[in-house]
Design a protein around this motif. Structure first.
Motif, PDB file in Angstrom:
ATOM      1  N   GLY A  97      76.861 -35.746  -0.205  1.00  0.00           N
ATOM      2  CA  GLY A  97      75.777 -35.575   0.766  1.00  0.00           C
ATOM      3  C   GLY A  97      74.888 -34.389   0.406  1.00  0.00           C
ATOM      4  O   GLY A  97      73.655 -34.476   0.477  1.00  0.00           O
ATOM      5  N   ARG A  98      75.506 -33.280   0.017  1.00  0.00           N
ATOM      6  CA  ARG A  98      74.736 -32.090  -0.404  1.00  0.00           C
ATOM      7  C   ARG A  98      73.864 -32.410  -1.618  1.00  0.00           C
ATOM      8  O   ARG A  98      72.701 -32.033  -1.675  1.00  0.00           O
ATOM      9  CB  ARG A  98      75.677 -30.940  -0.738  1.00  0.00           C
ATOM     10  CG  ARG A  98      76.111 -30.151   0.448  1.00  0.00           C
ATOM     11  CD  ARG A  98      76.852 -28.871   0.004  1.00  0.00           C
ATOM     12  NE  ARG A  98      77.920 -28.640   0.954  1.00  0.00           N
ATOM     13  CZ  ARG A  98      79.207 -28.793   0.742  1.00  0.00           C
ATOM     14  NH1 ARG A  98      79.644 -29.143  -0.446  1.00  0.00           N
ATOM     15  NH2 ARG A  98      80.090 -28.579   1.688  1.00  0.00           N
ATOM     16  N   GLU A  99      74.469 -33.069  -2.590  1.00  0.00           N
ATOM     17  CA  GLU A  99      73.714 -33.423  -3.792  1.00  0.00           C
ATOM     18  C   GLU A  99      72.555 -34.360  -3.452  1.00  0.00           C
ATOM     19  O   GLU A  99      71.443 -34.205  -3.958  1.00  0.00           O
ATOM     20  CB  GLU A  99      74.627 -34.071  -4.836  1.00  0.00           C
ATOM     21  CG  GLU A  99      75.604 -33.115  -5.474  1.00  0.00           C
ATOM     22  CD  GLU A  99      74.923 -32.060  -6.323  1.00  0.00           C
ATOM     23  OE1 GLU A  99      73.990 -32.369  -7.082  1.00  0.00           O
ATOM     24  OE2 GLU A  99      75.336 -30.885  -6.226  1.00  0.00           O
ATOM     25  N   SER A 100      72.818 -35.325  -2.600  1.00  0.00           N
ATOM     26  CA  SER A 100      71.780 -36.256  -2.187  1.00  0.00           C
ATOM     27  C   SER A 100      70.622 -35.515  -1.523  1.00  0.00           C
ATOM     28  O   SER A 100      69.447 -35.740  -1.850  1.00  0.00           O
ATOM     29  CB  SER A 100      72.361 -37.301  -1.236  1.00  0.00           C
ATOM     30  OG  SER A 100      71.355 -38.197  -0.819  1.00  0.00           O
ATOM     31  N   MET A 101      70.938 -34.613  -0.615  1.00  0.00           N
ATOM     32  CA  MET A 101      69.903 -33.855   0.086  1.00  0.00           C
ATOM     33  C   MET A 101      69.133 -32.944  -0.866  1.00  0.00           C
ATOM     34  O   MET A 101      67.915 -32.797  -0.734  1.00  0.00           O
ATOM     35  CB  MET A 101      70.514 -33.037   1.222  1.00  0.00           C
ATOM     36  CG  MET A 101      70.965 -33.880   2.405  1.00  0.00           C
ATOM     37  SD  MET A 101      69.635 -34.897   3.102  1.00  0.00           S
ATOM     38  CE  MET A 101      68.498 -33.639   3.633  1.00  0.00           C
ATOM     39  N   LEU A 102      69.818 -32.346  -1.807  1.00  0.00           N
ATOM     40  CA  LEU A 102      69.156 -31.475  -2.778  1.00  0.00           C
ATOM     41  C   LEU A 102      68.053 -32.239  -3.519  1.00  0.00           C
ATOM     42  O   LEU A 102      66.913 -31.767  -3.624  1.00  0.00           O
ATOM     43  CB  LEU A 102      70.193 -30.929  -3.775  1.00  0.00           C
ATOM     44  CG  LEU A 102      69.639 -30.112  -4.923  1.00  0.00           C
ATOM     45  CD1 LEU A 102      69.439 -28.671  -4.470  1.00  0.00           C
ATOM     46  CD2 LEU A 102      70.596 -30.158  -6.099  1.00  0.00           C
ATOM     47  N   PHE A 103      68.396 -33.410  -4.019  1.00  0.00           N
ATOM     48  CA  PHE A 103      67.415 -34.190  -4.782  1.00  0.00           C
ATOM     49  C   PHE A 103      66.387 -34.847  -3.865  1.00  0.00           C
ATOM     50  O   PHE A 103      65.237 -34.998  -4.270  1.00  0.00           O
ATOM     51  CB  PHE A 103      68.133 -35.219  -5.674  1.00  0.00           C
ATOM     52  CG  PHE A 103      68.766 -34.567  -6.872  1.00  0.00           C
ATOM     53  CD1 PHE A 103      68.017 -34.236  -7.983  1.00  0.00           C
ATOM     54  CD2 PHE A 103      70.118 -34.237  -6.866  1.00  0.00           C
ATOM     55  CE1 PHE A 103      68.594 -33.609  -9.084  1.00  0.00           C
ATOM     56  CE2 PHE A 103      70.709 -33.613  -7.952  1.00  0.00           C
ATOM     57  CZ  PHE A 103      69.943 -33.297  -9.065  1.00  0.00           C
ATOM     58  N   ALA A 104      66.758 -35.198  -2.655  1.00  0.00           N
ATOM     59  CA  ALA A 104      65.786 -35.741  -1.704  1.00  0.00           C
ATOM     60  C   ALA A 104      64.737 -34.685  -1.350  1.00  0.00           C
ATOM     61  O   ALA A 104      63.538 -34.973  -1.304  1.00  0.00           O
ATOM     62  CB  ALA A 104      66.497 -36.234  -0.443  1.00  0.00           C
ATOM     63  N   LYS A 105      65.173 -33.469  -1.125  1.00  0.00           N
ATOM     64  CA  LYS A 105      64.245 -32.377  -0.823  1.00  0.00           C
ATOM     65  C   LYS A 105      63.309 -32.118  -2.000  1.00  0.00           C
ATOM     66  O   LYS A 105      62.102 -31.911  -1.825  1.00  0.00           O
ATOM     67  CB  LYS A 105      65.004 -31.099  -0.473  1.00  0.00           C
ATOM     68  CG  LYS A 105      65.614 -31.140   0.912  1.00  0.00           C
ATOM     69  CD  LYS A 105      66.377 -29.869   1.199  1.00  0.00           C
ATOM     70  CE  LYS A 105      67.045 -29.956   2.560  1.00  0.00           C
ATOM     71  NZ  LYS A 105      67.848 -28.756   2.863  1.00  0.00           N
ATOM     72  N   LYS A 106      63.876 -32.150  -3.200  1.00  0.00           N
ATOM     73  CA  LYS A 106      63.051 -31.938  -4.389  1.00  0.00           C
ATOM     74  C   LYS A 106      62.002 -33.046  -4.498  1.00  0.00           C
ATOM     75  O   LYS A 106      60.835 -32.778  -4.790  1.00  0.00           O
ATOM     76  CB  LYS A 106      63.914 -31.887  -5.639  1.00  0.00           C
ATOM     77  CG  LYS A 106      63.156 -31.545  -6.883  1.00  0.00           C
ATOM     78  CD  LYS A 106      64.067 -31.301  -8.058  1.00  0.00           C
ATOM     79  CE  LYS A 106      63.224 -30.912  -9.262  1.00  0.00           C
ATOM     80  NZ  LYS A 106      64.047 -30.549 -10.407  1.00  0.00           N
ATOM     81  N   ALA A 107      62.410 -34.283  -4.233  1.00  0.00           N
ATOM     82  CA  ALA A 107      61.453 -35.403  -4.276  1.00  0.00           C
ATOM     83  C   ALA A 107      60.369 -35.212  -3.222  1.00  0.00           C
ATOM     84  O   ALA A 107      59.182 -35.431  -3.502  1.00  0.00           O
ATOM     85  CB  ALA A 107      62.193 -36.725  -4.056  1.00  0.00           C
ATOM     86  N   MET A 108      60.751 -34.781  -2.029  1.00  0.00           N
ATOM     87  CA  MET A 108      59.762 -34.566  -0.970  1.00  0.00           C
ATOM     88  C   MET A 108      58.779 -33.462  -1.368  1.00  0.00           C
ATOM     89  O   MET A 108      57.583 -33.563  -1.082  1.00  0.00           O
ATOM     90  CB  MET A 108      60.465 -34.215   0.340  1.00  0.00           C
ATOM     91  CG  MET A 108      61.143 -35.417   0.948  1.00  0.00           C
ATOM     92  SD  MET A 108      62.182 -35.102   2.416  1.00  0.00           S
ATOM     93  CE  MET A 108      61.433 -33.771   3.244  1.00  0.00           C
TER      94      MET A 108
END
Length: 110
Positions: A97-108
């Motif tokens: 979940g942390r990894e997913s959020m890290l890359f989602a934030k970067k994409a945003m």
């Protein structure tokens, strides 16, 4: 998936493992296609993890690749969702979940 498809994927992943660290934009396009192919077979063991590794190679060349970022986020989310909601998998689910959020934030941000 048949034997030929499996062999093709093994060859692709193997060639990436020994690929030169100096990649061009054209190479990253090919890597994205290869990772997307692995994602298509995401129900098979190891395919999501292999796709993540390839998407990360793309980011090593172009850290501002929006597509690679959101696809990594999606892949980590998928990995976490597959795990049973048990005490034993709680920490692994948190980490994905942390990894997913890290890359989602970067994409945003991109």
């Amino acid at each position: 998936m048949n034997t030929i498809d499996t062999l093709i994927i093994i060859i692709i992943v193997s060639s990436i493992a020994f690929h030169s660290p100096l990649l061009s934009s054209q190479d990253t396009s090919a890597l994205m296609r290869e990772a997307d192919l692995l994602w298509e077979y995401r129900e098979e063991a190891g395919k999501v993890e292999a796709a993540i590794d390839i998407y990360k190679k793309v980011l090593s060349v172009n850290e501002k690749n929006y597509e690679a970022c959101w696809k990594i986020a999606r892949a980590y989310s998928s990995l976490g969702d597959r795990l049973p909601g048990t005490k034993e998998t709680k920490n692994i689910r948190k980490e994905t979940g942390r990894e997913s959020m890290l890359f989602a934030k970067k994409a945003m941000e991109l």
